[in-house]
Design an enzyme around this catalytic site. Structure first.
Site, PDB file in Angstrom:
ATOM      1  N   TYR A 127       0.858  -1.182   0.000  1.00 28.25           N
ATOM      2  CA  TYR A 127       0.000   0.000   0.000  1.00 28.25           C
ATOM      3  C   TYR A 127       0.901   1.242   0.000  1.00 28.25           C
ATOM      4  O   TYR A 127       1.927   1.266   0.701  1.00 28.25           O
ATOM      5  CB  TYR A 127      -0.893  -0.046   1.242  1.00 28.25           C
ATOM      6  CG  TYR A 127      -1.649   1.222   1.489  1.00 28.25           C
ATOM      7  CD1 TYR A 127      -2.646   1.635   0.617  1.00 28.25           C
ATOM      8  CD2 TYR A 127      -1.375   2.021   2.594  1.00 28.25           C
ATOM      9  CE1 TYR A 127      -3.344   2.801   0.832  1.00 28.25           C
ATOM     10  CE2 TYR A 127      -2.071   3.189   2.830  1.00 28.25           C
ATOM     11  CZ  TYR A 127      -3.051   3.582   1.942  1.00 28.25           C
ATOM     12  OH  TYR A 127      -3.729   4.743   2.162  1.00 28.25           O
ATOM     13  N   LYS A 217     -11.366  -0.868   5.519  1.00 25.46           N
ATOM     14  CA  LYS A 217     -11.764  -1.458   4.242  1.00 25.46           C
ATOM     15  C   LYS A 217     -12.854  -2.531   4.461  1.00 25.46           C
ATOM     16  O   LYS A 217     -13.951  -2.187   4.830  1.00 25.46           O
ATOM     17  CB  LYS A 217     -10.532  -2.011   3.537  1.00 25.46           C
ATOM     18  CG  LYS A 217      -9.301  -1.059   3.573  1.00 25.46           C
ATOM     19  CD  LYS A 217      -9.504   0.225   2.783  1.00 25.46           C
ATOM     20  CE  LYS A 217      -8.417   1.272   3.036  1.00 25.46           C
ATOM     21  NZ  LYS A 217      -7.049   0.833   2.821  1.00 25.46           N
TER      22      LYS A 217
HETATM   23  C1  LIG Z   1      -5.726   1.335   3.209  1.00 24.10           C
HETATM   24  C2  LIG Z   1      -4.651   0.382   3.466  1.00 24.10           C
HETATM   25  C3  LIG Z   1      -3.758   0.553   4.540  1.00 24.10           C
HETATM   26  C4  LIG Z   1      -3.808   1.777   5.427  1.00 24.10           C
HETATM   27  O1  LIG Z   1      -4.965   1.773   6.221  1.00 24.10           O
HETATM   28  P1  LIG Z   1      -5.693   3.114   6.764  1.00 24.10           P
HETATM   29  O2  LIG Z   1      -6.855   2.569   7.524  1.00 24.10           O
HETATM   30  O3  LIG Z   1      -6.054   3.922   5.560  1.00 24.10           O
HETATM   31  O4  LIG Z   1      -4.709   3.827   7.621  1.00 24.10           O
HETATM   32  C5  LIG Z   1      -2.814  -0.413   4.756  1.00 24.10           C
HETATM   33  N1  LIG Z   1      -2.710  -1.507   3.966  1.00 24.10           N
HETATM   34  C6  LIG Z   1      -3.542  -1.702   2.926  1.00 24.10           C
HETATM   35  C7  LIG Z   1      -3.396  -2.917   2.072  1.00 24.10           C
HETATM   36  C8  LIG Z   1      -4.529  -0.769   2.633  1.00 24.10           C
HETATM   37  O5  LIG Z   1      -5.342  -0.964   1.584  1.00 24.10           O
END
Ligand SMILES: *Cc1c(COP(=O)(O)O)cnc(C)c1O
Length: 407
Positions: A127, A217
């Site tokens: 990410y 997510k």
């Molecule tokens: C979005 C995301 C993150 C970061 O998470 P946040 O909740 O936005 O801080 C880390 N790893 C992956 C794979 C992501 O998609």
């Protein structure tokens, strides 16, 4: 169903059952059905000696306190229900929740650095912000980037962590977690399991010691709550709780409530969206406008594809699908990683890890597959930005309408 065993006394229960019951077992005895939300920032006690002893115990062990948490930065009962449930779904001993996925990764890096282990071995792509956090050395860590085959050789005496995402954001590249865990030896392997969720993959069963989620997510699943969580063994969880207490990246109890609620529909949401994603992949794979489709062997609701045309035209052309970063919500989102989610990664590093300028990443939601396909296929046919495009009028007659500017 995949039955999971939670220790000698527990009857193995399927993931779908755990998703709606874990973290809620005491509710009936409390005379409740929905989990209570405890918003207290502080907890009264008339016995300061007893409180001193409990604070000493937390400071020395990091174990969860019996009874009220003293202060909300130490612990929270509503958040603890979410932690218990996610640990069970991941087949881990414990889980520790944070304000966001990045706060969770920060705590892991600080926990290792506090043990003098500042070196991280990491596999791209990650990410974008995880890549940036490691690469910029913001927390005093030093990173060696390598491919899975190079992990064993990259490990040094001061290596505190090996980090991988599988499937990776945004290319959906998969790593052999079992083989990687073997290459790590005694160094803990962290797998970011945000894309797969425990519905499709439980990295602890394959030898990973630490599992990270952006709970923002799929775990939340409705695009309305931000959080992060680390599933691991109780020993590492104790260090993480101490880091969380000292640095303050706590999850709000209301977010904890929403995330626990999100978990209850996680298996249903992930399986339904994955079915739709697989069907869209089948159609994209034979579409002459598509150069390449990326979809992991384990499946899932994330797809990525490279277009022959201008990816910005596709982003500007969608109507039902929302052009936005993030993923894992009930509705479908599309974004251009080179412009948005992975913009912060240096261009050369981005390209060499497979994030092409023509790559689009789509998080498939719960809409009807035909409606999604119709929107996607009209967006793929979009003429170059700035020109007029033909759309059929209600009576079927083609009419020219000005192209709306990107939202
Ligand atoms: C979005 C995301 C993150 C970061 O998470 P946040 O909740 O936005 O801080 C880390 N790893 C992956 C794979 C992501 O998609």
């Amino acid at each position: 169903m995949d039955a999971m065993d939670y220790g000698p006394s527990a009857t193995p229960r399927a993931l779908a059952t755990e998703a709606v019951h874990a973290g809620r077992e005491d509710l009936a005895s409390l005379g409740l059905h929905a989990p209570p939300i405890d918003l207290s920032t502080t907890y009264p006690s008339y016995d300061a000696r007893a409180e001193a002893a409990r604070i000493d115990e937390f400071a020395t062990t990091g174990a969860r306190l019996d009874g009220p948490p003293v202060y909300a930065r130490l612990d929270n009962p509503t958040v603890a229900r979410f932690e218990e449930a996610l640990a069970r779904l991941e087949g881990a001993e414990a889980a520790v929740a944070f304000a966001s996925g990045m706060a969770a990764l920060t705590a892991v890096l600080l926990a290792r650095a506090s043990q003098g282990l500042r070196h991280v071995v990491a596999v791209r792509p990650l990410y974008g912000c995880s890549d940036h956090l490691l690469d910029a050395g913001l927390l005093g860590t030093e990173v060696t980037w390598t491919d899975p085959a190079g992990v064993a050789d990259a490990i040094r005496p001061d290596t505190g962590l090996v980090m991988v995402e599988s499937p990776a954001n945004p290319t959906l590249a998969e790593a052999d977690i079992r083989a990687l865990a073997h290459s790590c030896g005694s160094v803990p392997l962290l797998v970011d399991n945000t894309f797969a969720t425990p519905v499709l993959q439980r990295p602890v069963e394959q030898g990973a010691r630490i599992v990270l989620h952006s709970a923002t997510k799929y775990l939340g699943g409705h695009g309305d709550v931000m959080g992060g969580i680390v599933a691991c063994d109780e020993e590492f969880a104790r260090t993480l709780r101490q880091v969380r207490f000292a640095t303050g990246g706590v999850l709000h109890p209301l977010a904890g409530y929403l995330l626990l609620r999100g978990l209850s529909t996680l298996p249903v949401r992930v399986r339904a969206a994955s079915g739709t994603a697989a069907e869209l992949v089948r159609r994209l794979a034979t579409d002459p406008r598509i150069a390449r489709v990326h979809y992991p062997r384990i499946g899932g609701a994330m797809i990525a594809f490279e277009v022959y045309g201008d990816p910005h035209d596709v982003i500007a052309g969608v109507r039902l699908i929302t052009p936005a970063v993030s993923l894992g919500s009930v509705d479908t989102l599309i974004q251009h990683p080179a412009s948005i989610s992975h913009r912060i990664v240096a261009e050369g590093d981005r390209r060499s890890s497979g994030v092409s300028d023509r790559l689009l990443r789509m998080s498939v939601g719960l809409e009807d597959v035909e409606d999604l396909w119709r929107d996607l296929t009209q967006a793929l046919s979009a003429p170059p930005a700035g020109s007029l495009r033909a759309v059929p009028a209600a009576d079927g007659r083609p009419v020219e309408v000005p192209r709306p500017v990107a939202r």
